[in-house]
Design an enzyme around this catalytic site. Structure first.
Site, mmCIF file in Angstrom:
data_model
loop_
_atom_site.group_PDB
_atom_site.id
_atom_site.type_symbol
_atom_site.label_atom_id
_atom_site.label_comp_id
_atom_site.label_asym_id
_atom_site.label_seq_id
_atom_site.Cartn_x
_atom_site.Cartn_y
_atom_site.Cartn_z
ATOM 1 N N SER A 253 0.800 -1.221 0.000
ATOM 2 C CA SER A 253 0.000 0.000 0.000
ATOM 3 C C SER A 253 0.835 1.274 0.000
ATOM 4 C CB SER A 253 -0.957 -0.005 1.190
ATOM 5 O OG SER A 253 -0.254 -0.243 2.397
ATOM 6 N N HIS B 210 -5.936 -3.510 -1.814
ATOM 7 C CA HIS B 210 -5.671 -2.469 -2.810
ATOM 8 C C HIS B 210 -5.746 -3.032 -4.233
ATOM 9 C CE1 HIS B 210 -4.684 1.008 -0.359
ATOM 10 N NE2 HIS B 210 -4.058 0.201 0.461
ATOM 11 N N LYS C 236 -12.432 0.170 0.359
ATOM 12 C CA LYS C 236 -11.659 0.829 -0.688
ATOM 13 C C LYS C 236 -12.470 0.853 -1.991
ATOM 14 C CE LYS C 236 -7.450 0.423 1.851
ATOM 15 N NZ LYS C 236 -6.860 -0.610 2.698
HETATM 16 C C1 LIG Z 1 -6.724 -0.898 4.136
HETATM 17 C C2 LIG Z 1 -6.046 -2.185 4.374
HETATM 18 C C3 LIG Z 1 -6.436 -3.042 5.392
HETATM 19 C C4 LIG Z 1 -7.487 -2.659 6.399
HETATM 20 O O1 LIG Z 1 -8.753 -2.697 5.811
HETATM 21 P P1 LIG Z 1 -9.997 -2.181 6.660
HETATM 22 O O2 LIG Z 1 -11.156 -2.924 6.078
HETATM 23 O O3 LIG Z 1 -10.079 -0.708 6.487
HETATM 24 O O4 LIG Z 1 -9.742 -2.574 8.075
HETATM 25 C C5 LIG Z 1 -5.829 -4.268 5.502
HETATM 26 N N1 LIG Z 1 -4.838 -4.636 4.654
HETATM 27 C C6 LIG Z 1 -4.415 -3.822 3.668
HETATM 28 C C7 LIG Z 1 -3.320 -4.265 2.748
HETATM 29 C C8 LIG Z 1 -4.988 -2.568 3.508
HETATM 30 O O5 LIG Z 1 -4.547 -1.753 2.559
#
Ligand SMILES: *Cc1c(COP(=O)(O)O)cnc(C)c1O
Length: 397
Positions: A186, A214, A243
Site C-alpha cells: 500500500s 488495494h 476501498k
Molecule cells: C486498508 C487495508 C487493510 C485494512 O482494511 P480495513 O477494512 O479498512 O480494516 C488491511 N490490509 C491492507 C493491505 C490494507 O490496505
C-alpha cells in the site's frame, strides 16, 4: 506526583516529541461527502489521497441500496453473528464474494483489519510457521503476532529470501507453512510477485494467503484481483469493502470451505464483535453489481494512472515505478514532505504525506492515488499545482 499525573505527563512528553520531530498527523474536516472533489474549510479541493479507486464512495446507487437495506432489514444487529446476528443478506453477500473471487465460501468481518487479525491464530498452531513479506500491512503483522506459529519474514518481494525462509521453516520441522503477502503493497503501489510465490509455495507445500485490499474491484480481469491478474490461484484471500468496493467498511476472507468453516468457529474478531449492519451489507451487494460490469470505470482508472504517472515524471518528480493507481512521489525528509503537502493544500489539492513509522525513516513521500472519479481537467490542474509547489519548495530543480 500521583501515578496518574506522572503517566499523563509522560504521554504528553511523547506527544511533544512527535511534534518536535515533525511527525504529528493532523486530520482535515471534510464538509459533506467523500469524493474526487470535496469541501474543506469552505474551499473546494481535489482529492488525490482516498482509496476511492472506482469513485463509488458517494455513488447514488450505493446510497440507495444502503437505504433500502435499512428499510427491509433494520439499522443494527445488536449481536454477533453466531448468537442472533446472521441475516439472509449476510449469507447472500458471503456467497457473492466467494463467487466473484472463485472461492468455495467467504466470511465477513467488521473490517479487513479484523479479518487479518483473526485468520492466523484461528488456522495455525505452534507446530506451524508463517512466512510474511516485510512490507505487509500492519493488520497482517498484528495478526501474525497473535498466533503461536513460528514467524519468518522475507525481504519485500524477494523470492530468493522467501525460499531461504521456507527452507528454514521446513528444517525447523514446521507442520504446515503459510505464506502471507499483500497483493499490492500500500505504501509503494507495487504488486506482489504472485507467480514466484505460488511457484515456491508449490515446491515447499505451503498454503498461500493474499490480502488484496488495494486490488479487488479494479486489478485483473473484471477486477478479480492480483492473483487473477497474474494468472495464478492462491488458497486464501482477504479484502475490504472500505476501498474500491464502495469505501464504507467491512472485511472478508474467502477460501476453501473447511477454512471458512473453521474461521466461523474460531476467529476471535468474528466471534466477539458485532455483525455488519444491513446498510453496509446491502450496499456491498450493490457494489458487486456495479463492479462486475465496471470495465469502463476500470479503463478510466488505468488511463488516469498512466496519465498521472507520465505527467509527474515529465515534471521531474521521483516516483516509484509501476502502473497501479497508488503513485508515490518520493520526497525523503518527513518535514519537507509535510511542507509539500501544505503547499499543495494552498493550491486546492488534498494529498497526504507519509513518513516514519508508516514508511522507513528518510523515505517520506506523498502517496497520490488515482480514482475513476477524476477527470483529465482535474489531473491537469493537479499537475500544475505539483509543478508550482515543487519549485516553491525546491523539490523540483
Ligand atoms: C486498508 C487495508 C487493510 C485494512 O482494511 P480495513 O477494512 O479498512 O480494516 C488491511 N490490509 C491492507 C493491505 C490494507 O490496505
Amino acid at each position: 506526583m500521583t501515578d496518574v499525573a506522572g503517566f499523563l505527563a509522560d504521554v504528553g512528553g511523547r506527544l511533544a516529541a512527535l511534534e518536535a520531530e515533525g511527525l504529528t498527523k493532523r486530520e482535515r474536516l471534510i464538509e459533506g461527502a467523500q469524493g474526487a472533489r470535496l469541501r474543506i474549510g469552505g474551499r473546494e479541493m481535489l482529492n488525490l489521497c482516498a482509496n476511492n479507486y472506482l469513485g463509488l464512495a458517494n455513488d447514488p446507487r450505493l446510497v440507495a441500496a444502503a437505504g433500502a437495506a435499512m428499510q427491509s432489514h433494520g439499522f443494527g444487529m445488536a449481536s454477533v453473528r453466531f448468537i442472533c446476528g446472521t441475516q439472509d443478506i449476510h449469507r447472500s453477500l458471503e456467497a457473492r464474494i466467494a463467487g466473484f473471487l472463485g472461492m468455495q465460501d467467504a466470511i465477513l468481518f467488521a473490517a479487513c483489519f479484523d479479518a487479518n487479525g483473526g485468520v492466523f491464530e484461528a488456522l495455525l498452531t505452534e507446530a506451524d510457521a508463517v512466512v510474511s513479506d516485510s512490507l505487509n500491512h500492519a493488520s497482517i503483522i498484528d495478526g501474525v503476532r497473535l498466533c503461536k506459529a513460528a514467524r519468518y519474514r522475507f525481504a519485500n518481494n524477494n523470492m530468493a529470501d522467501l525460499e531461504a525462509q521456507l527452507q528454514a521453516a521446513r528444517q525447523a520441522g514446521a507442520r504446515f507453512i503459510l505464506i502471507a503477502t499483500d497483493g499490492v503493497f500500500s505504501m509503494d503501489g507495487t504488486a506482489a510477485d504472485l507467480a514466484g510465490i505460488t511457484r515456491l509455495a508449490g515446491r515447499y507445500g505451503a498454503v498461500t494467503l493474499v490480502d488484496d485490499c488495494h486490488a479487488t474491484g479494479f486489478v485483473g480481469p473484471q477486477g478479480r484481483g492480483t492473483a487473477a491478474a497474474a494468472g495464478v490461484r492462491v488458497d486464501i484471500l482477504t479484502g475490504t469493502f472500505g476501498k474500491a468496493l464502495g469505501g464504507a467498511l467491512g472485511g472478508y476472507i474467502a477460501g476453501p470451505q473447511p477454512v471458512i468453516d473453521l474461521l466461523r468457529q474460531r476467529a476471535r474478531p468474528y466471534l466477539f464483535s458485532n455483525a455488519l449492519p444491513p446498510a453496509v451489507v446491502g450496499a456491498a451487494l450493490a457494489a458487486f453489481d456495479i463492479v462486475e460490469g465496471a470495465d469502463d470505470l476500470r479503463a478510466k482508472l488505468a488511463k488516469n494512472a498512466a496519465y498521472w504517472r507520465a505527467g509527474l515524471t515529465a515534471l521531474g518528480f521521483d516516483l516509484l515505478p509501476g502502473s497501479h493507481p497508488i503513485v508515490p512521489v518520493m520526497i525523503g525528509d518527513a518535514v519537507l514532505a509535510q511542507a509539500f503537502a501544505q503547499a499543495l493544500d494552498r493550491r486546492g489539492i488534498m494529498v497526504s504525506a507519509f513518513f516514519f513509522p508508516v514508511v522507513p525513516r528518510g523515505a517520506a513521500r506523498i502517496r497520490t492515488q488515482m480514482s475513476a472519479g477524476l477527470s483529465r481537467a482535474d489531473l491537469d490542474f493537479a499537475l500544475a499545482a505539483f509543478a508550482a509547489a515543487g519549485k516553491e519548495l525546491g523539490v523540483l530543480a
